[in-house]
Write a protein that holds these residues in place. Structure first.
Motif, mmCIF file in Angstrom:
data_model
loop_
_atom_site.group_PDB
_atom_site.id
_atom_site.type_symbol
_atom_site.label_atom_id
_atom_site.label_comp_id
_atom_site.label_asym_id
_atom_site.label_seq_id
_atom_site.Cartn_x
_atom_site.Cartn_y
_atom_site.Cartn_z
ATOM 1 N N ASP A 2 0.885 -1.081 0.256
ATOM 2 C CA ASP A 2 -0.048 0.057 -0.139
ATOM 3 C C ASP A 2 0.954 1.344 -0.234
ATOM 4 O O ASP A 2 1.813 1.327 0.417
ATOM 5 N N GLY A 3 0.422 2.376 -0.771
ATOM 6 C CA GLY A 3 0.943 3.532 -0.716
ATOM 7 C C GLY A 3 0.697 4.242 0.589
ATOM 8 O O GLY A 3 -0.170 3.906 1.535
ATOM 9 N N GLN A 4 1.157 5.484 0.780
ATOM 10 C CA GLN A 4 1.034 6.321 2.053
ATOM 11 C C GLN A 4 -0.097 6.916 1.966
ATOM 12 O O GLN A 4 -0.436 7.670 0.862
ATOM 13 N N ASN A 5 -0.670 7.291 2.860
ATOM 14 C CA ASN A 5 -1.951 8.284 2.906
ATOM 15 C C ASN A 5 -1.960 8.961 4.209
ATOM 16 O O ASN A 5 -1.633 8.531 5.275
ATOM 17 N N ASP A 6 -2.096 10.410 4.013
ATOM 18 C CA ASP A 6 -1.907 11.306 5.242
ATOM 19 C C ASP A 6 -3.177 10.834 6.151
ATOM 20 O O ASP A 6 -3.084 11.212 7.585
ATOM 21 N N SER A 7 -4.338 10.635 5.676
ATOM 22 C CA SER A 7 -5.575 10.369 6.591
ATOM 23 C C SER A 7 -5.770 8.971 7.042
ATOM 24 O O SER A 7 -6.933 8.715 8.051
ATOM 25 N N LEU A 8 -5.690 8.126 6.465
ATOM 26 C CA LEU A 8 -5.904 6.590 6.337
ATOM 27 C C LEU A 8 -5.014 5.704 6.818
ATOM 28 O O LEU A 8 -3.848 5.833 6.374
ATOM 29 N N TYR A 41 -16.032 6.113 -1.982
ATOM 30 C CA TYR A 41 -14.634 6.199 -1.207
ATOM 31 C C TYR A 41 -14.461 6.439 0.040
ATOM 32 O O TYR A 41 -15.136 7.253 0.886
ATOM 33 N N TYR A 42 -13.555 5.426 0.847
ATOM 34 C CA TYR A 42 -13.481 5.282 2.199
ATOM 35 C C TYR A 42 -12.852 6.679 2.629
ATOM 36 O O TYR A 42 -13.428 7.181 3.728
ATOM 37 N N GLY A 43 -11.931 7.120 1.921
ATOM 38 C CA GLY A 43 -11.291 8.428 2.507
ATOM 39 C C GLY A 43 -12.146 9.735 2.629
ATOM 40 O O GLY A 43 -12.042 10.416 3.615
ATOM 41 N N SER A 44 -12.932 9.891 1.653
ATOM 42 C CA SER A 44 -13.602 11.188 1.523
ATOM 43 C C SER A 44 -15.098 10.981 1.853
ATOM 44 O O SER A 44 -15.604 11.900 2.147
ATOM 45 N N PHE A 86 -9.077 2.585 8.488
ATOM 46 C CA PHE A 86 -9.133 3.455 9.776
ATOM 47 C C PHE A 86 -8.944 4.578 9.530
ATOM 48 O O PHE A 86 -8.039 5.073 8.732
ATOM 49 N N LEU A 87 -9.569 5.664 10.251
ATOM 50 C CA LEU A 87 -8.994 7.221 10.284
ATOM 51 C C LEU A 87 -7.977 7.286 11.169
ATOM 52 O O LEU A 87 -7.865 6.678 12.396
ATOM 53 N N LYS A 88 -6.750 7.804 10.929
ATOM 54 C CA LYS A 88 -5.259 8.135 11.688
ATOM 55 C C LYS A 88 -5.709 8.942 12.732
ATOM 56 O O LYS A 88 -5.159 8.809 13.850
ATOM 57 N N ALA A 89 -6.974 10.134 12.509
ATOM 58 C CA ALA A 89 -6.904 10.779 13.446
ATOM 59 C C ALA A 89 -7.911 10.287 14.826
ATOM 60 O O ALA A 89 -7.440 10.624 15.895
ATOM 61 N N THR A 90 -8.489 9.387 14.472
ATOM 62 C CA THR A 90 -9.245 8.728 15.758
ATOM 63 C C THR A 90 -8.925 7.190 16.019
ATOM 64 O O THR A 90 -9.508 6.730 16.919
ATOM 65 N N GLY A 91 -8.628 6.544 15.015
ATOM 66 C CA GLY A 91 -8.252 5.367 14.989
ATOM 67 C C GLY A 91 -9.563 4.457 14.938
ATOM 68 O O GLY A 91 -9.502 2.988 14.952
ATOM 69 N N GLU A 92 -10.595 5.142 14.561
ATOM 70 C CA GLU A 92 -12.038 4.592 14.185
ATOM 71 C C GLU A 92 -12.022 3.814 12.923
ATOM 72 O O GLU A 92 -11.605 4.446 11.867
ATOM 73 N N ALA A 93 -12.860 2.784 12.643
ATOM 74 C CA ALA A 93 -13.203 2.190 11.307
ATOM 75 C C ALA A 93 -13.970 3.092 10.430
ATOM 76 O O ALA A 93 -14.910 4.025 11.108
ATOM 77 N N ILE A 94 -13.508 3.344 9.113
ATOM 78 C CA ILE A 94 -14.436 4.348 8.239
ATOM 79 C C ILE A 94 -15.832 3.569 8.191
ATOM 80 O O ILE A 94 -16.088 2.482 8.250
ATOM 81 N N PRO A 95 -16.910 4.560 8.255
ATOM 82 C CA PRO A 95 -18.258 3.853 8.062
ATOM 83 C C PRO A 95 -18.521 3.097 6.743
ATOM 84 O O PRO A 95 -17.677 3.287 5.629
ATOM 85 N N TRP A 96 -19.371 2.175 6.938
ATOM 86 C CA TRP A 96 -19.665 1.516 5.663
ATOM 87 C C TRP A 96 -20.539 2.464 4.648
ATOM 88 O O TRP A 96 -21.003 3.360 5.368
#
Length: 510
Positions: free
Chosen positions: A109-115, A444-447, A493-503
């Motif tokens: 995987d590539g790097q991601n600032d938020s995921l 899109y999981y990130g946005s 998961f979100l880096k900011a919270t550690g929580e899984a992205i919503p479905w």
């Protein structure tokens, strides 16, 4: 006495007919790497495109003239997920090999600032249980082998990471492995460069092609060398008195864009720049391989009892690194390319020839997906009872070939790519997707963004209809979310919270 002789003759003839009727067909599965939907002179749309006019693939034309062309065949957007789906019959959400594999326990995987990307199965798939981060599954080749087929692997494998059992196709049910390993690309296509292998004690390229030592230093292209080796293997099968399954898995037309000089100058004369001429030559070299194998089958009296399936593992590469300054137009009219959830990344050229079953020059516009090859090939091989350790998600497309059913009716196709790959562009980024009928929705999981397209009316995915059809978005979001939960799919998961992205059905449309 004469009457008795006639009866005996009729019984003998009937037994011969029964034996012939039960004779299992040979199967040639011809898989191309990174081949776009329009990288051929065979049009897979309702009209010819610019690419169809540029590229020359007379043997694909020949095969399409004998069999059935599929205009809506789908795979995953990158290599390993498609290959694992092909040989396990599992959807990517289930097998969790959602990005390309190489080194053991190492994510690509590539790097991601938020995921934070999930712990997907970076080690691919194996037939041995309890391998870490690896999908445990029964291979298509193993089922065929157990049912009397002589199984041959030739070319790119890319099923599993280095040092895992699945790296070697011999551990996946193949009798013969010609050059299959963990690498997903060739170190070099050139025999004079030893296909990326070093000499004199120097370390080889990480993507060096295993084997083929007899061609080192010779003026031969990898595609040709693999074809010669495949034909040698078919000659060996003659001594086995078994039907064969040949998985002809070319490295072409994956980068590097090295020049196949058998065809390169032809495309330069057409006015193509260096990289585009090299790409076109890779395509025609692949097509020659298809033709050489078809010639072999015909000259050895095998064509009338051999099924040929042609497919690509993901969409064509679209990147300014190798192409024009303007990105993501190489697969037009499709949007984007390899790595993208848009059509250019997942829609593939597919042809099937089945003697006495497919009508010559026929066409099918029903959709199907890569995991469907697993049950379809076993049905073609007359393997009716088999066991796998995994649940098979694929649906046989044999009714489409026979013209007596439509398995795509009311069926949805699903993709899950909770990973990072490639540069920013249309359809790129961690996402999940559903296609049902003419509608296709991407989340899109990130946005949290969603895209809705009517593929029948907008094959280029230019018009996002999310705002115009909110009810359809809600319905598809629900169906996609339910499927992913049911299959225990992964998500970032979100880096900011550690929580899984919503479905997808847990967020409002935006």
């Amino acid at each position: 006495m004469k009457k008795l002789t006639s009866l005996l003759f009729l019984c003998f003839a009937g037994n011969i007919a029964n034996v012939q009727a039960e004779k299992r067909p040979n199967i040639l599965l011809f898989l191309v790497d990174d081949m776009g939907w329009q990288d051929t002179s065979v049009p897979f749309w309702n009209q010819k495109t610019a690419n169809n006019e540029i590229y020359e693939t007379p043997n694909m034309e020949r095969l399409a003239g004998k069999g059935m062309k599929f205009t809506q065949a789908y795979a995953n957007s990158v290599s390993s997920p498609s290959r694992v789906s092909l040989f396990t019959g599992m959807n990517s959400a289930c097998h969790r090999v959602t990005n390309w594999t190489l080194e053991r326990n190492v994510s690509t995987d590539g790097q991601n600032d938020s995921l934070i990307y999930p712990r997907w199965n970076v080690n691919g798939f194996c037939q041995q249980d309890k391998i870490e981060r690896c999908t445990y599954a029964t291979s298509l080749a193993q089922v065929l082998k157990d049912n009397g087929y002589y199984t041959i692997h030739c070319g790119k494998a890319h099923f599993a990471a280095r040092t895992t059992p699945g790296e070697n196709p011999l551990n996946l049910g193949f009798n013969i492995n010609i050059n299959g390993g963990a690498a997903g690309a060739p170190g070099s296509y050139l025999g004079v460069a030893n296909f990326g292998n070093a000499c004199n004690g120097r370390q080889s390229n990480v993507f060096a092609v295993p084997g083929l030592e007899e061609y080192y230093g010779k003026d031969i292209f990898l595609t040709e060398a693999l074809t010669l080796e495949a034909i040698k293997a078919l000659d060996k099968v003659k001594q086995e008195d078994k039907p064969f399954f040949l998985y002809m898995s070319h490295y072409a037309i994956h980068v590097p864009l090295e020049k196949d000089m058998r065809f390169y100058e032809k495309y330069k004369k057409k006015g193509l720049v260096d990289n585009e001429a090299a790409y076109a030559a890779l395509i025609e070299g692949m097509d020659k391989s298809l033709g050489d194998l078809m010639n072999y089958l015909e000259s050895n009296g095998l064509m009338d009892n051999t099924i040929i399936l042609f497919m690509s593992d993901n969409g064509g590469l679209a990147s300014e690194t190798y192409w024009r300054a303007q990105q993501y137009v190489q697969n037009a009219p499709l949007s984007s390319g390899k790595g993208s959830a848009h059509e250019g990344g997942i829609r593939e050229p597919m042809i099937v020839y089945w003697p006495d079953v497919t009508h010559p020059g026929s066409e099918c516009d029903k959709y199907l997906i890569m995991e469907d090859f697993f049950p379809s090939i076993l049905e073609m091989a007359k393997v009716k009872k088999y066991r796998t350790v995994q649940h098979v998600d694929g649906v046989s497309f044999v009714p489409l070939l026979k013209g007596n059913g439509d398995p795509s009716r009311n069926r949805a196709l699903y993709w899950n790519f909770p990973n990072g790959w490639g540069q920013p562009g249309p359809g790129f980024g961690a996402s999940c997707t559903i296609r049902k009928g003419d509608w296709k929705m991407i989340y899109y999981y990130g946005s949290g963004k969603k895209e809705l397209f009517n593929i029948a009316e907008d094959i280029s995915e230019k018009n996002n209809l999310v705002e115009e059809f909110p009810d359809i978005v809600r319905k598809l979001s629900k169906e996609l979310g339910v499927y992913l939960r049911k299959k225990d799919a992964q998500r970032p998961f979100l880096k900011a919270t550690g929580e899984a992205i919503p479905w997808p059905d847990e967020v409002k449309t935006r």
